[in-house]
Design a protein around this motif. Structure first.
Motif, PDB file in Angstrom:
ATOM      1  N   SER A   1      -7.927  -0.140  -0.908  1.00 28.63           N
ATOM      2  CA  SER A   1      -6.611  -0.765  -0.747  1.00 28.63           C
ATOM      3  C   SER A   1      -6.853  -2.253  -0.541  1.00 28.63           C
ATOM      4  CB  SER A   1      -5.883  -0.143   0.451  1.00 28.63           C
ATOM      5  OG  SER A   1      -4.561  -0.636   0.522  1.00 28.63           O
TER       6      SER A   1
ATOM      7  N   HIS B   1       0.831  -1.226   0.000  1.00 25.96           N
ATOM      8  CA  HIS B   1       0.000   0.000   0.000  1.00 25.96           C
ATOM      9  C   HIS B   1       0.851   1.257   0.000  1.00 25.96           C
ATOM     10  CE1 HIS B   1       0.876  -1.050   4.184  1.00 25.96           C
ATOM     11  NE2 HIS B   1       0.905   0.242   4.405  1.00 25.96           N
TER      12      HIS B   1
ATOM     13  N   SER C   1      -4.136   1.116   5.960  1.00 23.49           N
ATOM     14  CA  SER C   1      -4.725   2.304   5.372  1.00 23.49           C
ATOM     15  C   SER C   1      -6.209   2.298   5.701  1.00 23.49           C
ATOM     16  CB  SER C   1      -4.499   2.236   3.844  1.00 23.49           C
ATOM     17  OG  SER C   1      -5.430   3.032   3.164  1.00 23.49           O
ATOM     18  N   ASP C   2      -6.828   3.469   5.647  1.00 23.66           N
ATOM     19  CA  ASP C   2      -8.290   3.541   5.807  1.00 23.66           C
ATOM     20  C   ASP C   2      -8.984   3.543   4.458  1.00 23.66           C
ATOM     21  OD1 ASP C   2      -8.220   3.726   8.629  1.00 23.66           O
ATOM     22  OD2 ASP C   2      -7.702   5.852   8.484  1.00 23.66           O
ATOM     23  N   ASP C   3      -8.219   3.401   3.383  1.00 20.37           N
ATOM     24  CA  ASP C   3      -8.768   3.435   2.032  1.00 20.37           C
ATOM     25  C   ASP C   3      -9.435   2.095   1.721  1.00 20.37           C
ATOM     26  OD1 ASP C   3      -9.296   3.461  -0.641  1.00 20.37           O
ATOM     27  OD2 ASP C   3      -7.215   3.782  -1.286  1.00 20.37           O
ATOM     28  N   PRO C   4     -10.767   2.078   1.577  1.00 20.79           N
ATOM     29  CA  PRO C   4     -11.446   0.794   1.356  1.00 20.79           C
ATOM     30  C   PRO C   4     -11.046   0.121   0.053  1.00 20.79           C
ATOM     31  CG  PRO C   4     -12.975   2.642   1.034  1.00 20.79           C
ATOM     32  CD  PRO C   4     -11.705   3.219   1.595  1.00 20.79           C
TER      33      PRO C   4
ATOM     34  N   GLN D   1      -5.175   4.783  12.997  1.00 16.79           N
ATOM     35  CA  GLN D   1      -6.179   4.782  11.920  1.00 16.79           C
ATOM     36  C   GLN D   1      -7.263   5.831  12.208  1.00 16.79           C
ATOM     37  OE1 GLN D   1      -3.586   2.441  10.670  1.00 16.79           O
ATOM     38  NE2 GLN D   1      -5.225   3.043   9.280  1.00 16.79           N
TER      39      GLN D   1
ATOM     40  N   SER E   1     -12.884  -0.725   6.506  1.00 20.52           N
ATOM     41  CA  SER E   1     -13.661   0.252   5.738  1.00 20.52           C
ATOM     42  C   SER E   1     -14.201  -0.298   4.426  1.00 20.52           C
ATOM     43  CB  SER E   1     -12.768   1.473   5.429  1.00 20.52           C
ATOM     44  OG  SER E   1     -12.296   2.036   6.631  1.00 20.52           O
TER      45      SER E   1
ATOM     46  N   SER F   1      -7.491  -1.656   6.129  1.00 17.60           N
ATOM     47  CA  SER F   1      -8.470  -1.167   5.150  1.00 17.60           C
ATOM     48  C   SER F   1      -9.720  -2.040   5.152  1.00 17.60           C
ATOM     49  CB  SER F   1      -7.857  -1.110   3.746  1.00 17.60           C
ATOM     50  OG  SER F   1      -7.691  -2.401   3.211  1.00 17.60           O
TER      51      SER F   1
ATOM     52  N   ASP G   1      -2.135  -3.192   3.361  1.00 22.75           N
ATOM     53  CA  ASP G   1      -3.348  -2.376   3.474  1.00 22.75           C
ATOM     54  C   ASP G   1      -3.450  -1.687   4.833  1.00 22.75           C
ATOM     55  OD1 ASP G   1      -4.012  -3.349   0.908  1.00 22.75           O
ATOM     56  OD2 ASP G   1      -5.081  -5.061   1.763  1.00 22.75           O
TER      57      ASP G   1
END
Ligand code: FE2
Length: 427
Positions: free
Chosen positions: A223, A185, A218-221, A283, A252, A249, A216
């Motif tokens: 990812s 990521h 990350s908070d990006d769904p 996060q 999310s 991720s 992942d």
């Protein structure tokens, strides 16, 4: 009682599986018998008094190269991941092998006192000197008599972003680093992230190694590198040898997508490693309110039959200024963040810092059965749930049949008219 002697018998222990009144006999480095009222006499007899005796704690995810560096060269003022990464970049040029070894050894002292006898640590391979790799290989050799260390070659600045990362990673593996790491990521594009997973899994398959990627975080769904990691694991036959660390991720992601992802992970035998103390801290930082928790979907992963371990990740370093090597604190936070408050769920949180990470690391002879290594921890608690509730004191820690740490039972003295002279937090 007959005259058969062994080195040690621990009497009247409660075990994590719920058995009570159990004796554990130790001869040399191994457990030789486990059961009620064993007819064996130990050269040393230890009365556990009904307390919990468990196999040692295992940390499946840590960063030993950064630990105990808090305040070097300055403190993370915002407490964010991005300032932490910047701070680590400022610290790296000033690292010396001696100081790094000293800090890591000091952390291992803490770990032993906490009954934490196996640690998988990622080590940054993006410094061309590979100074941290050399230092942690030295630490691994030094602590081997009392602690199992497993090293992961971690291209922290990105396998494809950092021009020398792949060559350095291969050098690190050749030097004796155990596991192939990654950070898809953090590559420049989603496509680069997926490509990094393919390169690293192919290398691991070729070398017969395990894989553990930061994945992942990350908070990006969107990812979704865990999908590529699971699919490459399946394609290359790496079942049971691959772990995805963080996987935040997933918190999310769209539910429909996750309903397809979890069976893929299960089919591939990919394990998940959540890091509750760090994930709940780092996060959701771009959220206003509601603010996401950010930890991966632990109860759903477990329900799908996927191994889930809890890792400590950081202790007193650029990313996290707290912690003391206490895996019960990790389990306590994981239990809360995942709302795992049912009886079985709370016990699963204890398993997530003992049996499951031991399986992920592939530890040999782990457990409390005859034939296993005599590695164990006596806790000032009656059960795994009470151990988590109290972050129970480690009364004794044993490694290969030798007592390596002891702590007397302590308590507060009360000065209250008409009340008892002390308190006992156990019911
Ligand atoms: Fe990490």
């Amino acid at each position: 009682m007959n005259a058969v002697n062994v080195d040690v018998v621990i009497r009247n222990a409660s075990l994590p599986d719920g058995r009570r009144g159990i004796d554990i006999a130790v001869q040399g480095e191994r457990i030789v018998d486990v059961g009620p009222a064993l007819a064996l006499r130990g050269a040393r007899e230890i009365d556990a008094g009904g307390d919990l005796v468990a196999p040692p704690f295992v940390d499946a995810h840590f960063h030993m190269d950064a630990t105990l560096s808090y305040g070097l060269p300055r403190v993370n003022q915002s407490g964010t991941l991005l300032e932490g990464i910047a701070l680590w970049g400022e610290l790296k040029p000033h690292l010396t092998q001696e100081a790094l070894v000293e800090r890591a050894l000091r952390y291992c002292d803490w770990a032993v006192a906490r009954g934490l006898l196996a640690i998988r640590t990622h080590v940054d391979v993006c410094d061309d000197r590979l100074l941290a790799v050399e230092a942690l290989l030295e630490v691994k050799r030094k602590v081997a008599p009392y602690l199992d260390m497993q090293l992961v070659a971690f291209p922290q600045d990105g396998l494809l972003r950092s021009p020398t990362a792949l060559a350095n990673l291969k050098r690190a593996i050749a030097m004796g680093v155990d596991v192939v790491g990654g950070i898809p990521h953090f590559e420049r594009t989603m496509a680069d992230g997926a490509e990094s997973v393919r390169i690293l899994c192919a290398f691991a398959a070729d070398q017969g190694l395990r894989v553990d990627m930061h994945c992942d975080e990350s908070d990006d769904p969107l990812s979704r590198h865990i999908e590529t990691l699971a699919s490459e694991t399946h394609r290359l036959g790496l079942h049971g040898r691959v772990a995805g660390s963080h996987l935040t991720s997933m918190h999310s992601m769209d539910n429909y997508y996750v309903s397809k992802l979890l069976p893929l992970m299960r089919e591939a035998g990919v394990a998940a490693i959540a890091n509750p103390l760090i994930n709940i801290t780092l996060q959701g930082r771009h959220d206003t309110y509601p603010k996401r928790r950010g930890m991966t979907r632990v109860p759903e992963l477990l329900a799908a039959g996927i191994d889930v371990a809890f890792g400590h990740d950081c202790v007193m370093d650029p990313w996290y200024s707290l912690g003391s090597g206490d895996m019960l604190e990790v389990a306590h936070m994981g239990l809360h963040v995942a709302q795992m408050t049912g009886q079985d769920a709370m016990r699963a949180c204890f398993t997530a810092v003992t049996d499951t990470p031991a399986r992920i690391l592939g530890l040999d002879g782990y457990g409390l059965a005859p034939g296993c290594y005599a590695d164990l921890v006596w806790l000032d608690a009656a059960s795994p749930v009470e151990a988590i509730r109290l972050r129970a004191a480690r009364r004794m820690v044993m490694r290969r049949g030798q007592v390596v740490s002891e702590m007397p039972r302590t308590g507060a003295t009360l000065h209250l008219p008409g009340r008892p002279a002390g308190v006992d937090f156990r019911l």
